[in-house]
Motif scaffolding. Structure first.
Motif, short mmCIF file in Angstrom:
data_model
loop_
_atom_site.label_atom_id
_atom_site.label_comp_id
_atom_site.label_asym_id
_atom_site.label_seq_id
_atom_site.Cartn_x
_atom_site.Cartn_y
_atom_site.Cartn_z
N ARG A 25 -5.46 1.83 8.71
CA ARG A 25 -5.17 1.17 8.51
C ARG A 25 -3.76 1.58 7.67
O ARG A 25 -2.48 1.47 7.71
N GLN A 26 -3.79 1.90 6.60
CA GLN A 26 -2.80 3.12 5.44
C GLN A 26 -3.52 4.65 5.24
O GLN A 26 -5.44 4.36 4.91
N PRO A 27 -3.24 5.16 5.55
CA PRO A 27 -3.94 6.42 5.10
C PRO A 27 -3.70 6.83 3.65
O PRO A 27 -2.97 6.64 2.85
N PRO A 28 -4.70 7.17 3.11
CA PRO A 28 -4.46 7.91 1.34
C PRO A 28 -3.09 8.64 1.11
O PRO A 28 -2.57 9.00 2.09
N ASP A 67 1.21 -0.83 -0.21
CA ASP A 67 0.11 -0.06 0.19
C ASP A 67 0.78 1.35 0.45
O ASP A 67 0.45 2.03 -0.71
N LEU A 68 1.72 0.79 0.52
CA LEU A 68 2.83 2.23 0.76
C LEU A 68 3.06 2.63 -0.18
O LEU A 68 3.65 3.81 -0.70
N VAL A 69 4.07 2.29 -1.20
CA VAL A 69 4.40 2.25 -2.22
C VAL A 69 3.40 2.51 -3.98
O VAL A 69 3.60 2.76 -4.64
N SER A 70 2.20 2.41 -3.65
CA SER A 70 1.79 1.58 -4.71
C SER A 70 0.77 3.17 -5.31
O SER A 70 0.49 4.37 -4.02
#
Length: 310
Positions: A276-279, A81-84
């Motif tokens: 879980r992960q911010p935009p 998610d972090l790099v997508s």
């Protein structure tokens, strides 16, 4: 060593409660799932699951492995998610609240620069020292000095903001410079009516630890620009974040007092609603803001080689 994808598959078997459901989710056959779990047990030398026709039950070893395996799955998901989307064009709107001092010092320019780098994005920035209700008021991101206790928010520390006591040379020539914090009771102390602590209570460090000196003065305000101008004009002594008066101290327009004894230090945090992960746009804006803070780190930091009490 067991493969991470086998650990992830094992965690899903446990959570779904059946090999068949995990197989459907992974788009493989039931026998493939069974073989991979069997391989995992062989590699570890322990039984992980008790299998019956009706249900799966974890062994003690299986329970221990599951607690770690689900972390592997979570971290793997977050890493992707972090790099997508890093190559994607950012768009949409961000509602942002920032403290007044930092907003005027660096954040207004930093946010404008960020918007210029991402033309499809717009940021609605509010400058306010109060602790806004992030959820209720619909903010996507808040920069705050002082930690906000709220379990519905994620807080990322950016840096620490140290405070100073200072006065203009004219004030010192006229009234003398206090050499001990207790002597402040005999001086005109201009008060910053800040929300996190009493404006009249100034904290200091000495050999016995932290102590508070209660002061008083002719002016109390929540406007830092007014407080700074009053001090520059020689009307009294102020107790404020270093970033507010850093250029004035460097130029000699204000003189720092009690070096090594001022106790107050507040963290600067990026706060956003728990997910879980911010935009991606929020993550990138936080990194951009953090870099701009660090570029001006001397404005916020202790004087190296002078302070020894922290």
């Amino acid at each position: 060593m067991p493969k991470s994808d086998d650990l992830i598959l094992f965690s899903r078997v446990v959570e779904l409660g059946a090999f068949s459901k995990a197989a459907d989710e992974a788009n493989v056959t039931h026998s493939v799932v069974s073989k991979r779990i069997g391989r995992l047990e062989d590699e570890l030398g322990v039984q992980l699951l008790y299998r019956t026709t009706r249900r799966l039950t974890l062994t003690e070893a299986g329970q221990a492995l599951y607690e770690k395996a689900k972390l592997v799955r979570q971290m793997t998901s977050e890493a992707f998610d972090l790099v997508s989307g890093y190559g994607e064009r950012l768009s949409g709107r961000i509602r942002l609240s920032v403290p007044t001092i930092s907003g005027e010092l660096l954040l207004a320019e930093a946010v404008a620069e960020f918007c210029a780098e991402h033309p499809g994005l717009s940021v609605e920035m509010s400058m306010d020292n109060r602790f806004v209700d992030v959820i209720e008021e619909g903010f996507d991101l808040v920069i705050r000095t002082g930690y906000l206790e709220d379990s519905s928010l994620i807080a990322r520390h950016i840096l620490d903001s140290y405070w100073v006591v200072c006065a203009a040379p004219h004030y010192i020539r006229t009234h003398g410079a206090p050499t001990e914090p207790e002597q402040l009771k005999d001086h005109n102390c201009l008060l910053y009516d800040y929300h996190t602590s009493g404006a009249t209570e100034w904290a200091f460090n000495d050999e016995e630890g932290e102590r508070v000196v209660r002061v008083s003065g002719s002016l109390s305000t929540d406007n830092t620009a007014a407080l700074r101008q009053s001090a520059l004009a020689g009307f009294g002594i102020i107790y404020v974040p270093r970033c507010l008066v850093y250029p004035d101290i460097e130029s000699g327009a204000l003189v720092e007092l009690f070096e090594g004894k001022v106790a107050k230090c507040l963290g600067v945090y990026a706060l956003y609603p728990y997910t879980r992960q911010p935009p991606l746009k929020i993550r990138l804006l936080i990194e951009h803001i953090r870099k701009r803070y660090l570029d001006l780190a001397p404005y916020f930091a202790e004087r190296q080689g002078i302070y020894s009490s922290h």
